[in-house]
Motif scaffolding. Structure first.
Motif, PDB file in Angstrom:
ATOM      1  N   GLU A 194       0.841  -1.192   0.000  1.00 36.94           N
ATOM      2  CA  GLU A 194       0.000   0.000   0.000  1.00 36.94           C
ATOM      3  C   GLU A 194       0.882   1.251   0.000  1.00 36.94           C
ATOM      4  O   GLU A 194       2.014   1.217   0.474  1.00 36.94           O
ATOM      5  CB  GLU A 194      -0.931  -0.020   1.219  1.00 36.94           C
ATOM      6  CG  GLU A 194      -1.869  -1.240   1.169  1.00 36.94           C
ATOM      7  CD  GLU A 194      -2.874  -1.272   2.316  1.00 36.94           C
ATOM      8  OE1 GLU A 194      -3.910  -1.955   2.161  1.00 36.94           O
ATOM      9  OE2 GLU A 194      -2.596  -0.619   3.336  1.00 36.94           O
ATOM     10  N   ARG A 226       4.005   4.541  -8.309  1.00 34.76           N
ATOM     11  CA  ARG A 226       3.175   4.245  -9.488  1.00 34.76           C
ATOM     12  C   ARG A 226       3.930   4.444 -10.803  1.00 34.76           C
ATOM     13  O   ARG A 226       3.335   4.452 -11.868  1.00 34.76           O
ATOM     14  CB  ARG A 226       1.930   5.157  -9.455  1.00 34.76           C
ATOM     15  CG  ARG A 226       1.069   4.931  -8.224  1.00 34.76           C
ATOM     16  CD  ARG A 226       0.085   6.064  -7.974  1.00 34.76           C
ATOM     17  NE  ARG A 226      -0.735   6.341  -9.142  1.00 34.76           N
ATOM     18  CZ  ARG A 226      -1.517   7.412  -9.231  1.00 34.76           C
ATOM     19  NH1 ARG A 226      -1.553   8.303  -8.257  1.00 34.76           N
ATOM     20  NH2 ARG A 226      -2.251   7.613 -10.294  1.00 34.76           N
ATOM     21  N   GLY A 248       1.251   0.193 -10.972  1.00 34.27           N
ATOM     22  CA  GLY A 248       0.863   1.482 -11.569  1.00 34.27           C
ATOM     23  C   GLY A 248      -0.222   2.155 -10.766  1.00 34.27           C
ATOM     24  O   GLY A 248      -0.548   3.322 -10.982  1.00 34.27           O
ATOM     25  N   GLU A 249      -0.779   1.425  -9.778  1.00 29.31           N
ATOM     26  CA  GLU A 249      -1.751   2.048  -8.866  1.00 29.31           C
ATOM     27  C   GLU A 249      -1.104   2.111  -7.477  1.00 29.31           C
ATOM     28  O   GLU A 249       0.013   1.620  -7.271  1.00 29.31           O
ATOM     29  CB  GLU A 249      -3.041   1.199  -8.858  1.00 29.31           C
ATOM     30  CG  GLU A 249      -3.754   1.217 -10.218  1.00 29.31           C
ATOM     31  CD  GLU A 249      -4.688   0.020 -10.390  1.00 29.31           C
ATOM     32  OE1 GLU A 249      -4.880  -0.421 -11.538  1.00 29.31           O
ATOM     33  OE2 GLU A 249      -5.186  -0.478  -9.352  1.00 29.31           O
ATOM     34  N   ASP A 250      -1.825   2.672  -6.507  1.00 30.19           N
ATOM     35  CA  ASP A 250      -1.151   2.844  -5.202  1.00 30.19           C
ATOM     36  C   ASP A 250      -1.278   1.629  -4.294  1.00 30.19           C
ATOM     37  O   ASP A 250      -0.739   1.626  -3.194  1.00 30.19           O
ATOM     38  CB  ASP A 250      -1.639   4.118  -4.494  1.00 30.19           C
ATOM     39  CG  ASP A 250      -3.131   4.099  -4.250  1.00 30.19           C
ATOM     40  OD1 ASP A 250      -3.671   5.137  -3.851  1.00 30.19           O
ATOM     41  OD2 ASP A 250      -3.751   3.043  -4.477  1.00 30.19           O
ATOM     42  N   THR A 251      -1.989   0.582  -4.770  1.00 29.72           N
ATOM     43  CA  THR A 251      -1.974  -0.687  -4.033  1.00 29.72           C
ATOM     44  C   THR A 251      -1.684  -1.824  -5.009  1.00 29.72           C
ATOM     45  O   THR A 251      -2.384  -1.963  -6.020  1.00 29.72           O
ATOM     46  CB  THR A 251      -3.331  -0.951  -3.335  1.00 29.72           C
ATOM     47  OG1 THR A 251      -3.556   0.088  -2.369  1.00 29.72           O
ATOM     48  CG2 THR A 251      -3.308  -2.300  -2.614  1.00 29.72           C
ATOM     49  N   ILE A 252      -0.629  -2.562  -4.737  1.00 26.18           N
ATOM     50  CA  ILE A 252      -0.233  -3.684  -5.606  1.00 26.18           C
ATOM     51  C   ILE A 252      -0.449  -4.985  -4.831  1.00 26.18           C
ATOM     52  O   ILE A 252      -0.073  -5.066  -3.648  1.00 26.18           O
ATOM     53  CB  ILE A 252       1.243  -3.575  -6.016  1.00 26.18           C
ATOM     54  CG1 ILE A 252       1.485  -2.239  -6.740  1.00 26.18           C
ATOM     55  CG2 ILE A 252       1.656  -4.742  -6.914  1.00 26.18           C
ATOM     56  CD1 ILE A 252       2.947  -1.967  -7.093  1.00 26.18           C
ATOM     57  N   VAL A 288       5.460  -0.700 -13.521  1.00 28.89           N
ATOM     58  CA  VAL A 288       4.516  -1.455 -14.376  1.00 28.89           C
ATOM     59  C   VAL A 288       5.291  -2.380 -15.313  1.00 28.89           C
ATOM     60  O   VAL A 288       4.920  -3.542 -15.505  1.00 28.89           O
ATOM     61  CB  VAL A 288       3.631  -0.482 -15.185  1.00 28.89           C
ATOM     62  CG1 VAL A 288       2.674  -1.249 -16.091  1.00 28.89           C
ATOM     63  CG2 VAL A 288       2.848   0.446 -14.245  1.00 28.89           C
ATOM     64  N   GLY A 326      -2.203  -4.743 -10.150  1.00 31.07           N
ATOM     65  CA  GLY A 326      -2.322  -3.387  -9.626  1.00 31.07           C
ATOM     66  C   GLY A 326      -1.084  -2.531  -9.774  1.00 31.07           C
ATOM     67  O   GLY A 326      -1.044  -1.409  -9.292  1.00 31.07           O
TER      68      GLY A 326
END
Ligand code: EPZ
Length: 424
Positions: free
Chosen positions: A186, A190, A212-216, A195, A210
């Motif tokens: 979390e 990003r 590139g988003e703020d949760t992987i 990615v 996930g």
């Protein structure tokens, strides 16, 4: 190469023409590190010819991996890796050596590294990396400048980063790929390079979602198999050349530019009055009639990249008006200011804020790079300045820019690389 090697630049010539953007250093390095997790052969295409890549290849070979290079293609066979001690002399030569921790402890249950080197752009701690590895179950001890990590088996956890650190996100994503269970990262960084790393890991059989988003979310698997992957283009190199085109009042086409990842940079170019056109994967930048000063703050992606703060500042030194620049990512990333002042720039610094008052001209001088992107800024200032500029400290610049002088000469710049002892 010696400390006396330099770029010699005769400024005042607008850049014009087109160049192709090569692969991203900050994607290639973690992906090459990730190959040590793979029990098989990986084919990585689009790898830039940079000093940091050469060091990473030396590290992989020192660990026992088979590495073959053919131009931009690197083939790594990590099935035969024999041990997990990263040579200290290689560790010290670049920050990215820290990327070996996650992969080695994930596959072999142990790793020994020395504290990594890095730019003089800040203290650059690795506490987020170590804290996250401990949360995954690693035992970590530091003695005599070495960090030893051991783990019978890593176990998935929820890790919340204090700051969206690129390297910590990448290191922990790699470690989690072979852990038991599910890991959530979390407040993850990003950046596009994250990615790209996730794409490579998934091509090898990992289950990463996930990026590139703020949760992987990473669901651990038991083994990774070989794969082929092409590195994304380098958005920082593309941004550097785009800023140089604007700064010299030129007209440049960047073929294969990752325009989707350059939103913040293109927006600033337009705000300052440069003409920016995107057609397919080509990026046109024109700024024939000067440009306005614009303010800028650096931020984690998708904000304005900290790696372009120095080139942006160089560009602003001759803008109409005053630009306020705030560096929010690293605490000491203004080492290039003193050198720009020697060229006639008008800049005042207060902690993380620099105020740049545009001047009608810069004058060529002898200047020295103290870090990679600061060096690029001095080259850019040399292209803008009247007269001759010599930029020393090329070993910094060669870490992140492939044959920068050849690249700029293709765009009409008057720049040569002089070796020590040669009369430039
Ligand atoms: C990566 O460095 C890049 N390097 C840097 O590019 C880039 O400037 C940086 O990300 C930010 O985008 C590579 O990818 C090889 P961070 P990294 O962890 O991972 C603090 C270039 O010029 N921090 O995102 O080291 C840190 O001090 C290089 O190509 C901790 O406090 O950067 C900084 O203030 C320069 N503890 C902030 O977070 C940690 O454990 C962001 O650092 C880790 C980081």
């Amino acid at each position: 190469m010696t400390a006396l090697d330099a770029f010699e630049i005769r400024g005042g010539r607008p850049l014009s023409g087109s160049v192709r953007v090569y692969g991203a250093k900050n994607a290639a390095l973690p992906i090459l590190a990730a190959t040590v997790m793979v029990e098989g052969t990986c084919i990585i295409d689009g790898v830039p010819a940079l000093e940091d890549v050469r060091v990473m290849i030396e590290i992989l070979r020192a660990l026992g991996a088979g590495v073959e290079q053919d131009g931009e293609r690197i083939v790594v066979d990590a099935a035969s890796i024999a041990h997990t001690d990263v040579p200290a002399d290689l560790m010290a030569r670049m920050r990215s050596s820290i990327f070996l921790m996650g992969p080695l402890i994930a596959r072999f249950g142990e790793v020994r590294v020395s504290r990594p080197g890095g730019c003089v752009i800040g203290q650059r701690p690795i506490d987020f990396h170590l804290r996250g590895l401990r949360q995954l179950g690693a035992a970590i001890e530091e003695r005599h400048g070495f960090i030893r990590c051991t783990a019978r088996r890593l176990t998935g956890e929820t890790i919340t980063l204090d700051f969206p650190s690129v390297g910590a996100t990448e290191n922990l994503m790699m470690a989690a790929a072979l852990a038991d269970g599910v890991t959530r990262i979390e407040n993850a960084a990003r950046e596009p390079e994250i990615v790209d790393l996730a794409r490579f890991l998934n091509a090898c059989g990992a289950q990463v979602k996930g990026a590139g988003e703020d949760t992987i979310v990473i669901r651990g698997v038991h083994h990774l198999h070989g794969a082929a992957h092409r590195i994304i283009p380098d958005r920082i190199v593309a941004g550097t050349i785009a800023l140089a085109a604007a700064a010299t009042g030129g007209s440049v086409c960047l073929e294969g530019a990752p325009t989707a990842y350059l939103g913040a940079v293109l927006s600033k170019l337009r705000e300052a009055g440069a003409r920016v056109e995107v057609s397919g994967d080509a990026l046109w930048v024109r700024a024939e009639d000067g440009y306005r000063a614009v303010d800028m703050v650096t931020a984690p992606y998708p904000g304005f990249p900290t790696d372009l703060q120095a080139p942006f500042m160089a560009w602003m030194t001759m803008a109409r008006g005053t630009s306020v620049i705030r560096e929010n990512v690293f605490e000491a990333r203004f080492r290039h200011v003193d050198e720009l002042l020697r060229m006639g720039a008008d800049i005042t610094v207060d902690l993380r804020t620099a105020v740049v008052r545009g001047v009608p001209a810069l004058s060529g001088a002898e200047v020295t790079a103290s870090d990679l992107r600061g060096g690029a800024a001095l080259v850019l200032a040399g292209l803008m300045a009247e007269g001759v500029t010599r930029v020393y400290g090329l070993h910094h610049i060669d870490r992140g820019y492939q044959d920068l002088e050849l690249y700029l000469r293709d765009l009409g710049a008057d720049i040569i690389r002089i070796q020590s002892g040669e009369d430039g």
